[in-house]
Write a protein that holds these residues in place. Structure first.
Motif, short mmCIF file in Angstrom:
data_model
loop_
_atom_site.label_atom_id
_atom_site.label_comp_id
_atom_site.label_asym_id
_atom_site.label_seq_id
_atom_site.Cartn_x
_atom_site.Cartn_y
_atom_site.Cartn_z
N GLY A 42 0.82 -1.20 0.00
CA GLY A 42 0.00 0.00 0.00
C GLY A 42 0.86 1.25 0.00
O GLY A 42 1.75 1.39 0.83
N LEU A 43 0.59 2.13 -0.94
CA LEU A 43 1.32 3.40 -1.06
C LEU A 43 0.34 4.55 -1.12
O LEU A 43 -0.80 4.38 -1.57
CB LEU A 43 2.16 3.42 -2.33
CG LEU A 43 3.22 2.35 -2.51
CD1 LEU A 43 3.82 2.42 -3.90
CD2 LEU A 43 4.31 2.51 -1.45
N SER A 44 0.80 5.71 -0.73
CA SER A 44 0.04 6.93 -0.96
C SER A 44 0.79 7.75 -2.02
O SER A 44 1.94 7.43 -2.35
CB SER A 44 -0.12 7.75 0.33
OG SER A 44 1.09 8.41 0.64
N GLY A 45 0.17 8.79 -2.51
CA GLY A 45 0.81 9.63 -3.50
C GLY A 45 2.09 10.28 -3.00
O GLY A 45 2.97 10.64 -3.77
N ALA A 46 2.22 10.42 -1.66
CA ALA A 46 3.41 11.04 -1.09
C ALA A 46 4.60 10.08 -1.05
O ALA A 46 5.74 10.52 -1.01
CB ALA A 46 3.11 11.54 0.32
N ASP A 47 4.34 8.79 -1.06
CA ASP A 47 5.42 7.80 -0.97
C ASP A 47 6.25 7.81 -2.24
O ASP A 47 5.72 7.64 -3.35
CB ASP A 47 4.84 6.41 -0.74
CG ASP A 47 4.15 6.28 0.61
OD1 ASP A 47 4.72 6.78 1.60
OD2 ASP A 47 3.07 5.70 0.67
N GLY A 48 7.52 7.99 -2.11
CA GLY A 48 8.43 7.96 -3.25
C GLY A 48 8.14 9.02 -4.31
O GLY A 48 8.48 8.84 -5.46
N ASN A 49 7.49 10.11 -3.90
CA ASN A 49 7.09 11.16 -4.84
C ASN A 49 6.28 10.62 -6.01
O ASN A 49 6.41 11.05 -7.15
CB ASN A 49 8.30 11.92 -5.37
CG ASN A 49 8.87 12.87 -4.34
OD1 ASN A 49 8.15 13.37 -3.49
ND2 ASN A 49 10.16 13.12 -4.41
N VAL A 50 5.41 9.64 -5.70
CA VAL A 50 4.57 9.03 -6.74
C VAL A 50 3.67 10.07 -7.38
O VAL A 50 3.50 10.09 -8.61
CB VAL A 50 3.72 7.89 -6.14
CG1 VAL A 50 2.72 7.35 -7.14
CG2 VAL A 50 4.64 6.75 -5.67
#
Length: 109
Positions: free
Chosen positions: A97-105
Motif C-alpha cells: 500500500g502506497l500513498s501519492g506522497a510515498d516515493g514522490n509518486v
C-alpha cells in the motif's frame, strides 16, 4: 510488453464490507500487473466530524484545508489502505500500500 491494469474503486465499495470483499476476490484473480486506486470519502467525513473538523463540500467534492488533509491522509493512506492490503494478502495476493506522497509518486501543489 506486459499489460498493466489500473482499477479505481470509490467509497461505495469501500464502505460496504460485502462489496469490498467480493471486489478484492475478483481483483486478486486478475492475472498480471495491477494497481488498485481507492477512494473512501465517507469514512474521512465521519472521522473529521468526530474530531470536530468542519467539512466543506462543493458540487460533491471535498474542499481540503490543512486540517482536513491530515484526516484524509490518516484515513486513506492508513485505515482504508491497510484494510485493503490485509484483505488482498489474506487472499494470497501479494500487496503493497502506497500513498501519492510515498516515493514522490504524485506531485502536486
Amino acid at each position: 510488453m506486459n499489460k498493466l491494469y489500473i482499477i479505481k474503486i470509490g467509497g461505495n465499495i469501500i464502505d460496504d464490507e460485502t462489496r469490498l470483499s467480493s471486489f478484492l476476490e475478483r481483483f486478486a484473480d486478475v492475472d498480471g500487473n495491477k494497481i488498485l486506486v481507492h477512494g473512501g470519502g465517507k469514512l474521512a467525513t465521519r472521522v473529521a466530524e468526530a474530531m470536530n473538523i468542519p467539512q466543506q463540500m462543493l458540487d460533491g467534492r471535498r474542499i481540503t484545508d490543512a486540517e482536513t488533509l491530515k484526516v484524509v491522509t490518516m484515513v486513506y493512506a492508513g485505515a482504508i489502505n491497510k484494510n485493503i492490503v490485509a484483505g488482498l494478502q489474506a487472499l494470497g495476493c501479494n500487496a503493497v500500500g502506497l500513498s501519492g506522497a510515498d516515493g514522490n509518486v504524485v506531485l502536486s501543489h
